[in-house]
Write a protein that holds these residues in place. Sequence first.
Motif, PDB file in Angstrom:
ATOM      1  N   ARG A   1       0.831  -1.211   0.000  1.00  6.85           N
ATOM      2  CA  ARG A   1       0.000   0.000   0.000  1.00  6.85           C
ATOM      3  C   ARG A   1       0.869   1.266   0.000  1.00  6.85           C
ATOM      4  O   ARG A   1       0.657   2.185  -0.792  1.00  6.85           O
ATOM      5  CB  ARG A   1      -0.897  -0.029   1.239  1.00  6.85           C
ATOM      6  N   ASP A   2       1.870   1.319   0.889  1.00  8.80           N
ATOM      7  CA  ASP A   2       2.720   2.508   1.010  1.00  8.80           C
ATOM      8  C   ASP A   2       3.558   2.745  -0.244  1.00  8.80           C
ATOM      9  O   ASP A   2       3.744   3.887  -0.672  1.00  8.80           O
ATOM     10  CB  ASP A   2       3.628   2.400   2.227  1.00  8.80           C
ATOM     11  N   ASN A   3       4.068   1.658  -0.837  1.00 13.13           N
ATOM     12  CA  ASN A   3       4.876   1.825  -2.046  1.00 13.13           C
ATOM     13  C   ASN A   3       4.029   2.256  -3.234  1.00 13.13           C
ATOM     14  O   ASN A   3       4.477   3.069  -4.044  1.00 13.13           O
ATOM     15  CB  ASN A   3       5.673   0.557  -2.347  1.00 13.13           C
ATOM     16  N   LEU A   4       2.820   1.744  -3.350  1.00 12.25           N
ATOM     17  CA  LEU A   4       1.945   2.225  -4.431  1.00 12.25           C
ATOM     18  C   LEU A   4       1.648   3.711  -4.259  1.00 12.25           C
ATOM     19  O   LEU A   4       1.686   4.479  -5.224  1.00 12.25           O
ATOM     20  CB  LEU A   4       0.638   1.426  -4.466  1.00 12.25           C
ATOM     21  N   GLU A   5       1.385   4.117  -3.036  1.00  9.28           N
ATOM     22  CA  GLU A   5       1.107   5.534  -2.777  1.00  9.28           C
ATOM     23  C   GLU A   5       2.319   6.400  -3.108  1.00  9.28           C
ATOM     24  O   GLU A   5       2.202   7.454  -3.741  1.00  9.28           O
ATOM     25  CB  GLU A   5       0.703   5.726  -1.320  1.00  9.28           C
ATOM     26  N   ARG A   6       3.504   5.944  -2.709  1.00 10.54           N
ATOM     27  CA  ARG A   6       4.738   6.690  -2.983  1.00 10.54           C
ATOM     28  C   ARG A   6       5.007   6.770  -4.483  1.00 10.54           C
ATOM     29  O   ARG A   6       5.298   7.843  -5.030  1.00 10.54           O
ATOM     30  CB  ARG A   6       5.913   6.011  -2.267  1.00 10.54           C
ATOM     31  N   LEU A   7       4.894   5.645  -5.175  1.00 10.45           N
ATOM     32  CA  LEU A   7       5.213   5.597  -6.602  1.00 10.45           C
ATOM     33  C   LEU A   7       4.230   6.396  -7.454  1.00 10.45           C
ATOM     34  O   LEU A   7       4.606   6.969  -8.474  1.00 10.45           O
ATOM     35  CB  LEU A   7       5.253   4.140  -7.073  1.00 10.45           C
ATOM     36  N   THR A   8       2.969   6.433  -7.044  1.00  9.40           N
ATOM     37  CA  THR A   8       1.953   7.164  -7.810  1.00  9.40           C
ATOM     38  C   THR A   8       1.811   8.609  -7.356  1.00  9.40           C
ATOM     39  O   THR A   8       1.058   9.368  -7.956  1.00  9.40           O
ATOM     40  CB  THR A   8       0.572   6.488  -7.681  1.00  9.40           C
ATOM     41  N   GLY A   9       2.500   8.965  -6.283  1.00 13.55           N
ATOM     42  CA  GLY A   9       2.335  10.304  -5.728  1.00 13.55           C
ATOM     43  C   GLY A   9       0.931  10.514  -5.192  1.00 13.55           C
ATOM     44  O   GLY A   9       0.436  11.633  -5.153  1.00 13.55           O
ATOM     45  N   GLY A  10       0.285   9.420  -4.803  1.00 13.80           N
ATOM     46  CA  GLY A  10      -1.071   9.491  -4.267  1.00 13.80           C
ATOM     47  C   GLY A  10      -2.158   9.566  -5.320  1.00 13.80           C
ATOM     48  O   GLY A  10      -3.335   9.694  -4.996  1.00 13.80           O
ATOM     49  N   ASP A  11      -1.769   9.479  -6.603  1.00 12.13           N
ATOM     50  CA  ASP A  11      -2.736   9.556  -7.702  1.00 12.13           C
ATOM     51  C   ASP A  11      -3.274   8.156  -7.996  1.00 12.13           C
ATOM     52  O   ASP A  11      -2.631   7.366  -8.672  1.00 12.13           O
ATOM     53  CB  ASP A  11      -2.060  10.137  -8.946  1.00 12.13           C
ATOM     54  N   LYS A  12      -4.466   7.861  -7.508  1.00 11.83           N
ATOM     55  CA  LYS A  12      -5.027   6.518  -7.662  1.00 11.83           C
ATOM     56  C   LYS A  12      -5.515   6.239  -9.082  1.00 11.83           C
ATOM     57  O   LYS A  12      -5.885   5.117  -9.398  1.00 11.83           O
ATOM     58  CB  LYS A  12      -6.130   6.281  -6.638  1.00 11.83           C
ATOM     59  N   ALA A  13      -5.492   7.241  -9.944  1.00 13.63           N
ATOM     60  CA  ALA A  13      -5.846   7.049 -11.352  1.00 13.63           C
ATOM     61  C   ALA A  13      -4.605   6.835 -12.219  1.00 13.63           C
ATOM     62  O   ALA A  13      -4.726   6.635 -13.432  1.00 13.63           O
ATOM     63  CB  ALA A  13      -6.647   8.234 -11.863  1.00 13.63           C
ATOM     64  N   ARG A  14      -3.415   6.880 -11.631  1.00 16.65           N
ATOM     65  CA  ARG A  14      -2.170   6.679 -12.379  1.00 16.65           C
ATOM     66  C   ARG A  14      -2.138   5.269 -12.948  1.00 16.65           C
ATOM     67  O   ARG A  14      -2.497   4.299 -12.271  1.00 16.65           O
ATOM     68  CB  ARG A  14      -0.976   6.897 -11.441  1.00 16.65           C
TER      69      ARG A  14
END
Length: 195
Positions: free
Chosen positions: A122-135
């Motif tokens: 969860r944390d790595n997805l948030e970091r990698l996407t910059g919090g953009d869940k549509a990325r």
Amino acid sequence: MIGYLRRVRFMIIAASMFLGCVPAVANEPEFDAVSGYRISRYRSPVPATVAGGTLIHAADVEGLVKSRNALLIDVMASDGAGGDLAGGRWHIATARQNIPGSTWLPDVGRGVLTVQMDHYFRDNLERLTGGDKARAIIVYCQADCWMSWNAVRRAAGYGYTSLFWFSEGSDGWRDWDGTFAVSEPVPLESSTAPR
């Protein structure tokens, strides 16, 4: 004596087959009844669809990376001793070759995750996407690997909406004559603190 033991062994095997005996592992469930994640026999044929994701093929990968700035997430399982949650290091027996530009998040495609591994993903997805869940995110491991299927479903459960499942994984990439780069897994230390 050796011939006698071989005959006895053969008769036991034949009797077991005749009586319909199957090893205990055959009764092991493949899916978790509650979550629906695959929990055993990860290396077996996968379906053509996954909830929350779009199936893509090797020819689609580069185009998505260029046109949609898609992230490449390799969820191949670790080999060796695995992750050291206390020290944050992965103890990998064999170097992983994956698609250049990929981020390797080992073991996040397992059917059951510890709290720490859930935070890691969860944390790595948030970091990698910059919090953009549509990325746009491309998730893969190897061909016939349920870990990428699980990881796509899990990421969709986290709220990510532009998930692409490259089910052929690194095997399909190799068959397509794609290039590879040696990869190191993202350390555990920054992402395992309970919330």
